[in-house]
Structures are given as C-alpha cells and as structure tokens.
Design an enzyme around this catalytic site. Structure first.
Site, PDB file in Angstrom:
ATOM      1  N   PRO A 117       0.833  -1.193   0.000  1.00 32.30           N
ATOM      2  CG  PRO A 117      -0.658  -1.530   1.730  1.00 32.30           C
ATOM      3  CD  PRO A 117       0.589  -2.073   1.134  1.00 32.30           C
ATOM      4  CD  GLU A 118       2.999   3.167  -4.322  1.00 31.55           C
ATOM      5  OE1 GLU A 118       3.156   4.358  -4.616  1.00 31.55           O
ATOM      6  OE2 GLU A 118       3.196   2.253  -5.136  1.00 31.55           O
ATOM      7  NE  ARG A 123       6.778 -10.235  -0.057  1.00 34.21           N
ATOM      8  CZ  ARG A 123       7.297  -9.402  -0.943  1.00 34.21           C
ATOM      9  NH1 ARG A 123       6.510  -8.628  -1.640  1.00 34.21           N
ATOM     10  NH2 ARG A 123       8.587  -9.341  -1.124  1.00 34.21           N
ATOM     11  CG  HIS A 128      -0.749 -15.112   5.553  1.00 30.85           C
ATOM     12  ND1 HIS A 128       0.276 -16.024   5.681  1.00 30.85           N
ATOM     13  CD2 HIS A 128      -1.294 -15.326   4.335  1.00 30.85           C
ATOM     14  CE1 HIS A 128       0.353 -16.745   4.575  1.00 30.85           C
ATOM     15  NE2 HIS A 128      -0.598 -16.340   3.749  1.00 30.85           N
ATOM     16  NE  ARG A 151      11.132  -2.284  -4.663  1.00 27.98           N
ATOM     17  CZ  ARG A 151      11.312  -1.301  -3.788  1.00 27.98           C
ATOM     18  NH1 ARG A 151      11.025  -0.081  -4.131  1.00 27.98           N
ATOM     19  NH2 ARG A 151      11.738  -1.558  -2.601  1.00 27.98           N
ATOM     20  CE  LYS A 207       5.492   4.661   0.289  1.00 24.93           C
ATOM     21  NZ  LYS A 207       6.708   4.020  -0.237  1.00 24.93           N
ATOM     22  NE  ARG A 211      18.610  14.043  -0.962  1.00 22.83           N
ATOM     23  CZ  ARG A 211      17.809  13.121  -0.415  1.00 22.83           C
ATOM     24  NH1 ARG A 211      17.563  12.003  -1.061  1.00 22.83           N
ATOM     25  NH2 ARG A 211      17.262  13.320   0.761  1.00 22.83           N
TER      26      ARG A 211
END
Length: 290
Positions: free
Chosen positions: A2-3, A117, A97, A273, A58, A163
């Site tokens: 979930p974001e 997970r 779970h 990813r 989050k 950055r």
DNA sequence: AGTCGGCCCTGCGAGC
DNA sequence: TGCTCGCAGGGCCGAC
C-alpha cells in the site's frame, strides 16, 4: 505495498471503527509483527483508549489515551508489502496470515493485523511533539507527505535538485517526500514526462513543480477509486479492494500502448524491482542515474 | 553526509 | 504434475 492512497483508505476506516474504543486485549501470533517493541504488546495497550487515526506518508498511528492523562503514546503501523488492518467480529476464524489481534472492551469488532510477507509491523511508541506536527518518534525523520500542510514545495525543489541521484530514487526516498512508492512514482513520472534515471541536479524548478503536481493528482485520483490493487493483498478495513489499477497509464503494462502516444510501454529493472515508462514520452537521458 | 546494494519474508504465475 | 525461477506495491542497515 500500500502506498499513500491505500494507507489513507485504511486510516479512514480505522477512524470510523476504532476511535473512542478502549483496548481490552492484544494477542501476538507472529513475533516479527511486533519486532520493534521493547515490551509485551498487551501490557502496552490494554486499558488504553484509541483517540483517532493519523497518517503521514505510508505510516499510520492511533494515539492512545490513559484515563485522565495526556496523550503521549501511539500504536503505529506500517503495512510493509502485504499488511492489512481489518475489522473483524471476534468469533470469526483466524485468517491464514493473522499476526496480531487487538480486542476492545465493548466486545465489538476486533482489529486484526494480517500480513503474508511479514515486512509490516506494529509498534507502540512515544509521540514526538514538533512545531509543525506531532508524530511518533520512530518516524520523526521522514518528510511530510505532499498532502500535509507542512509540506513545503519550494524546500522540496531545493532539496531534490541538490541530490546526486536519479529522480525516481529521490521520489522513493521517504526522508525527502513521503508516501510515494513504486506505482505512483512511475505514474507521476509518466505524467510529468520524466525518465526515472533523470539526474535530479538537472531538473528545473518548473519541472519539479510539474512532478509534484503529477504526484498529487495521480494519488488524489487513486484515493477517489479506493486505491490500487492487483490482487487481494491490498484491501480496506472491510476487506474490499480499490479499482485504480484500471486507471494506471504505465505501471504493470509492459508492451501495452502508452495512452498518450501509443508506443509500447517498456519495463526496466530498477533497484531489484521494476520501472515502467514510455520510451517516446520519457526518453532515457544521457548520463542517467539510478 | 550522501548514496547505494543487500536483505528481511511468503506466495504466485510462467516456463520447462 | 511438479519443480525452479522471477517477481511483488518497502525500508532498514551497513559499506563505501
């Protein structure tokens, strides 16, 4: 995982279902779910009343009140990749779970933390009072999310341009901007016509503003659809999933036509990813950075 | 100090 | 059918 939009859907559900209720029990079924706590979860929670449900990026938290005392602690939750917070009648059988169950003094629906997970966790921690906002101490270092009042667009532009990295890595850095994950990073970059490897130091102020606007618009639209879900791993507190996956332009759509120009969407490996982008609308920069 | 790769987990679908 | 591989929405930690 979930974001921001998915976590916000969960927050709204929690606010409705647990605010004002007194905790009567807490049972831990998997130690990883509470790995960051120093004490026994039941000792930390029983007898305390949930005040509200808050969120930054989050992270979710439920401020806790002891009768007659100021609110100083919160039960914080991070859903990780597969965590769910569900409101379930106590008599219902345990989910496969199920990691933690928290019961209430009124005997009504209990709060269940279900997490395939085990990347997610629950943590009782002190609240840290800051001039801009009171947040749990463990997340005092993360940046506001772009929907918070304290998010400063100009400051973000300065910081990201300082950055020395790629723009997507910067978007995923929760200490720079919180709430954006892999899906909405790709979608925001597509809307702003930026390649994920674009060096942050080459971004103009105008482009940063465009990118922020894109991130806000895509997450606002996702929230309106109840969030994004590809499977049953993301659901709201009532176990329902959102529909925003139907509105995604590039994420998870390898080889499908770009909705803007028709070129086949490309998938690149990125930080273990995926990154999805349009090869025409988002050309790879020379001197791209990861 | 800033940046980056490795790793923590389980399950599912694709391909052989 | 059954195996292995690659992949999944995140973030922490240690190494440079």
């Amino acid at each position: 995982m979930p974001e921001l939009p998915e976590v916000e859907v969960v927050r709204r559900g929690l606010e409705t279902w647990v605010a004002g209720r007194e905790i009567a029990s807490a049972e831990v079924l998997h130690p990883r779910a509470v790995r960051r706590n120093t004490g026994d979860l039941a000792d930390l929670l029983v007898g305390r009343t949930v005040v509200s449900a808050e969120r930054r990026g989050k992270y979710l938290w439920l401020p806790l009140q002891d009768a007659g005392s100021p609110v100083e602690d919160a039960l914080m939750a991070h859903l990780g990749m597969s965590g769910q917070l569900l409101m379930i009648e106590p008599k219902e059988p345990a989910e496969k779970h199920l990691r933690v169950r928290i019961g209430f003094a009124d005997g009504g629906p209990e709060l269940r933390f279900v997490d395939q997970r085990t990347f997610g966790h629950l943590l009782v921690s002190p609240l840290s009072v800051r001039p801009s906002r009171t947040v749990p101490e463990p997340i005092a270092h993360i940046a506001p999310d772009p929907f918070e009042e304290s998010f400063d667009d100009a400051e973000f532009a300065i910081k990201i341009r300082r950055r020395q990295t790629g723009v997507k890595r910067a978007l995923l850095d929760q200490s720079l901007i919180s709430g954006v994950g892999n899906i909405y990073a790709d979608e925001a970059l597509w809307r702003a016509r930026l390649h994920w490897a674009r060096p942050t130091e080459t971004l103009t102020g105008k482009k940063v503003a465009e990118l922020l606007a894109a991130a806000r618009s895509v997450m606002t639209e996702a929230l309106g659809e109840g969030g994004t879900s590809f499977d049953r791993l993301y659901v709201n507190v009532n176990g329902e999933s959102g529909y925003f996956d139907r509105s995604l332009a590039v994420y998870g759509r390898r080889d499908e036509p770009c909705p803007r120009c028709g070129a086949p969407v490309r998938r690149d490996a990125f930080m273990n990813r995926s990154s999805y982008s349009c090869p025409k609308c988002q050309p790879r920069p020379r001197n791209g950075r990861w």
